[in-house]
Every structure is written in structure tokens, then in C-alpha cells.
Design an enzyme around this catalytic site. Structure first.
Site, PDB file in Angstrom:
ATOM      1  N   ASP A 258     -17.510 -58.136 127.265  1.00 50.66           N
ATOM      2  CA  ASP A 258     -18.526 -57.775 126.276  1.00 50.66           C
ATOM      3  C   ASP A 258     -19.609 -56.883 126.871  1.00 50.66           C
ATOM      4  O   ASP A 258     -19.937 -55.835 126.319  1.00 50.66           O
ATOM      5  CB  ASP A 258     -19.152 -59.032 125.643  1.00 50.66           C
ATOM      6  CG  ASP A 258     -19.602 -60.055 126.684  1.00 50.66           C
ATOM      7  OD1 ASP A 258     -19.430 -59.819 127.900  1.00 50.66           O
ATOM      8  OD2 ASP A 258     -20.127 -61.111 126.278  1.00 50.66           O
TER       9      ASP A 258
ATOM     10  N   GLY B 278     -18.716 -64.890 125.253  1.00 53.92           N
ATOM     11  CA  GLY B 278     -19.313 -63.662 124.748  1.00 53.92           C
ATOM     12  C   GLY B 278     -18.327 -62.614 124.257  1.00 53.92           C
ATOM     13  O   GLY B 278     -18.602 -61.892 123.311  1.00 53.92           O
TER      14      GLY B 278
ATOM     15  N   ASP C  26     -23.655 -56.358 133.158  1.00 50.14           N
ATOM     16  CA  ASP C  26     -25.088 -56.468 133.401  1.00 50.14           C
ATOM     17  C   ASP C  26     -25.321 -56.327 134.909  1.00 50.14           C
ATOM     18  O   ASP C  26     -25.218 -55.224 135.444  1.00 50.14           O
ATOM     19  CB  ASP C  26     -25.538 -57.821 132.830  1.00 50.14           C
ATOM     20  CG  ASP C  26     -27.033 -58.021 132.802  1.00 50.14           C
ATOM     21  OD1 ASP C  26     -27.749 -57.051 132.506  1.00 50.14           O
ATOM     22  OD2 ASP C  26     -27.493 -59.142 133.067  1.00 50.14           O
TER      23      ASP C  26
ATOM     24  N   LYS D 237     -24.969 -51.928 131.065  1.00 45.87           N
ATOM     25  CA  LYS D 237     -26.393 -51.734 131.385  1.00 45.87           C
ATOM     26  C   LYS D 237     -26.491 -51.361 132.858  1.00 45.87           C
ATOM     27  O   LYS D 237     -26.792 -52.207 133.703  1.00 45.87           O
ATOM     28  CB  LYS D 237     -27.160 -53.046 131.139  1.00 45.87           C
ATOM     29  CG  LYS D 237     -27.385 -53.388 129.687  1.00 45.87           C
ATOM     30  CD  LYS D 237     -28.506 -54.418 129.522  1.00 45.87           C
ATOM     31  CE  LYS D 237     -27.981 -55.815 129.449  1.00 45.87           C
ATOM     32  NZ  LYS D 237     -29.005 -56.822 129.064  1.00 45.87           N
TER      33      LYS D 237
ATOM     34  N   GLY E   5     -23.308 -57.383 137.082  1.00 47.64           N
ATOM     35  CA  GLY E   5     -21.982 -57.190 137.665  1.00 47.64           C
ATOM     36  C   GLY E   5     -21.569 -58.355 138.544  1.00 47.64           C
ATOM     37  O   GLY E   5     -20.438 -58.401 139.029  1.00 47.64           O
TER      38      GLY E   5
HETATM   39  P1  IMP Z   1     -23.589 -60.404 134.919  1.00 48.75           P
HETATM   40  O1  IMP Z   1     -22.957 -61.254 135.936  1.00 48.75           O
HETATM   41  O2  IMP Z   1     -25.058 -60.303 135.116  1.00 48.75           O
HETATM   42  O3  IMP Z   1     -22.960 -59.024 134.777  1.00 48.75           O
HETATM   43  O4  IMP Z   1     -23.449 -61.230 133.565  1.00 48.75           O
HETATM   44  C1  IMP Z   1     -22.703 -60.787 132.510  1.00 48.75           C
HETATM   45  C2  IMP Z   1     -22.777 -61.805 131.387  1.00 48.75           C
HETATM   46  O5  IMP Z   1     -24.144 -62.110 131.087  1.00 48.75           O
HETATM   47  C3  IMP Z   1     -22.210 -61.246 130.120  1.00 48.75           C
HETATM   48  O6  IMP Z   1     -20.832 -61.511 130.015  1.00 48.75           O
HETATM   49  C4  IMP Z   1     -23.037 -61.936 129.065  1.00 48.75           C
HETATM   50  O7  IMP Z   1     -22.483 -63.200 128.735  1.00 48.75           O
HETATM   51  C5  IMP Z   1     -24.372 -62.157 129.724  1.00 48.75           C
HETATM   52  N1  IMP Z   1     -25.336 -61.086 129.344  1.00 48.75           N
HETATM   53  C6  IMP Z   1     -25.745 -60.049 130.091  1.00 48.75           C
HETATM   54  N2  IMP Z   1     -26.608 -59.264 129.424  1.00 48.75           N
HETATM   55  C7  IMP Z   1     -26.725 -59.823 128.195  1.00 48.75           C
HETATM   56  C8  IMP Z   1     -27.469 -59.458 127.022  1.00 48.75           C
HETATM   57  O8  IMP Z   1     -28.198 -58.437 126.944  1.00 48.75           O
HETATM   58  N3  IMP Z   1     -27.338 -60.279 125.954  1.00 48.75           N
HETATM   59  C9  IMP Z   1     -26.550 -61.392 125.957  1.00 48.75           C
HETATM   60  N4  IMP Z   1     -25.826 -61.767 127.042  1.00 48.75           N
HETATM   61  C10 IMP Z   1     -25.915 -60.991 128.142  1.00 48.75           C
END
Ligand code: IMP
Ligand code: MG
Length: 195
Positions: free
Chosen positions: A115, A57, A118, A146, A120
Site C-alpha cells: 500500500d 493495509g 514509508d 513517501k 522502508g
Molecule cells: P515502513 O516500515 O515505515 O515503510 O511502514 C510501512 C507501513 O506503515 C505501511 O504498510 C502502512 O501500514 C504504515 N504507514 C506508513 N505511512 C502511512 C500513512 O501515511 N498512513 C497510514 N499508514 C501508513
């Protein structure tokens, strides 16, 4: 809206543009200035700096921002899997790997260029893991954040833009591995998820 019209084949699936090409350029310039400022002195002292990112990403953000950071540094990529194909929620199970080997972090200031922050969950695991290597420091630069979706706390040193809880694509971000090549960040039309 003119961003969508520039790429009509992919753009027809996009409901709205959340971060335009112009704004992405402004954000990456600001973040690059902040990073340059913070690591100017360590670089002058001859300390090693490594810019790293989690594939896939972050690749577009990564390639844009590193060309604006006026410092000597190495680059090294990591892989971490948390999202299933087509899924829009994090699984919480993270596997980390690195083609160059983890030795590259030894005695270095590590800067993670991410990138999107989300839940975390992925980032906190990645950061915990990097901290077990013999590093000088660790910093996180996140293009998008987010905060409403956060489940695990992570410290963000350089923050691009806070966005609402919407699933976004483009500029490296995918839905089912597609839309990474959109030059802006946008929200998909709901019928794309439901078809
Ligand atoms: P986390 O562990 O939930 O913070 O996941 C983060 C990862 O999920 C990011 O590096 C993205 O690859 C993916 N991700 C989270 N939100 C989005 C989104 O809105 N669109 C696309 N990919 C996302
Ligand atoms: Mg993804």
C-alpha cells in the site's frame, strides 16, 4: 471535493483528498499492465507466480489490482507488525508471519503488492526474509511512495504515485485501525490526531 461528499459521515474528518477514486482506478490499471507485461514470458514458461501482500493495509489495493492482472498466479498473505496502535511512526521492530506457510514462495516469482512505502523498514525486512526462501525472483509494487521519509533503501519495481510527507488514510490505510473503508486516499484533519 465530491469524493468527500459521497461519504459524509467519514468524510467530515478528511481535510483533503490526495488520490481520488478515479485516479486510483487509473493507477491500478497502469500497474497491472506493467506487471502483466513483465511476467507474461515467465508465465508462458510455466513458472510459478505468487502475489503477496502485508496485511491489513494492502488488502483493498490488492483486491483491486489482482483483478486487472491477466496472468495465472497464486495469492498468499503475510502479517508484519511495525506500527503501534494509534502511532504514526515506525518502531523498526518487525515480526513476519504467514497463514499459508512460507513454502508457497518456493520456486516462485514473488510480487509484493504494498500500500505505502514509508521508512522502508518493514518492507526491507520482509524482502530480506523472502529472499532466504528458494525463490525465482522478487519484485515490489508500491501504490504510494513517501521518499522523504525513507530510512532504509528498497528497490521499487512498479511505482503508483509519489506523495508528500503527510499521514494519509483510506483505501486500506488506517489511523488507529479506522478509515480503511474510505474509497479514496485523504489527509485527516489535524484535530483528529489531537483529540
Ligand atoms: P515502513 O516500515 O515505515 O515503510 O511502514 C510501512 C507501513 O506503515 C505501511 O504498510 C502502512 O501500514 C504504515 N504507514 C506508513 N505511512 C502511512 C500513512 O501515511 N498512513 C497510514 N499508514 C501508513
Ligand atoms: Mg497501518
Amino acid at each position: 471535493m465530491d469524493d468527500i461528499l459521497k461519504m459524509p459521515n467519514l468524510g467530515k474528518d478528511i481535510l483533503k483528498v490526495l488520490v481520488s477514486e478515479k485516479e486510483l482506478d487509473e493507477i491500478t490499471s497502469r500497474l497491472a499492465r506493467e506487471i502483466t507485461e513483465k511476467f507474461k514470458a515467465p508465465a508462458e514458461r510455466g513458472e510459478k507466480i505468487v502475489m503477496t501482500a502485508v496485511l491489513n493495509g494492502a488488502v483493498i489495493f490488492f483486491s483491486d489490482i489482482i483483478r486487472k492482472i491477466d496472468l495465472p498466479f497464486e495469492i498468499a498473505f503475510m502479517t508484519a507488525s511495525s506500527y503501534g496502535k494509534g502511532a504514526t511512526v515506525s518502531s523498526g521492530n518487525v515480526k513476519i508471519d504467514m497463514p499459508r506457510g512460507f513454502d508457497v514462495f518456493r520456486n516462485a516469482h514473488v510480487v509484493i503488492l504494498e500500500d505505502i512505502l514509508d521508512s522502508g523498514n518493514t518492507l526491507s525486512k520482509v524482502m530480506e526474509f523472502i529472499k532466504t526462501k528458494d525463490i525465482l525472483s522478487i519484485s515490489l509494487c508500491a501504490l504510494l511512495d513517501k521518499p522523504e521519509r525513507r530510512k532504509t533503501h528498497v528497490d521499487v519495481d512498479f511505482s503508483g504515485k509519489v506523495i508528500p510527507d503527510e499521514f494519509v488514510v483510506g483505501y486500506g490505510l488506517d489511523y488507529s485501525e479506522m478509515y480503511r473503508n474510505l474509497p479514496y486516499i485523504g489527509v485527516l484533519k489535524p484535530e483528529i490526531y489531537n483529540s
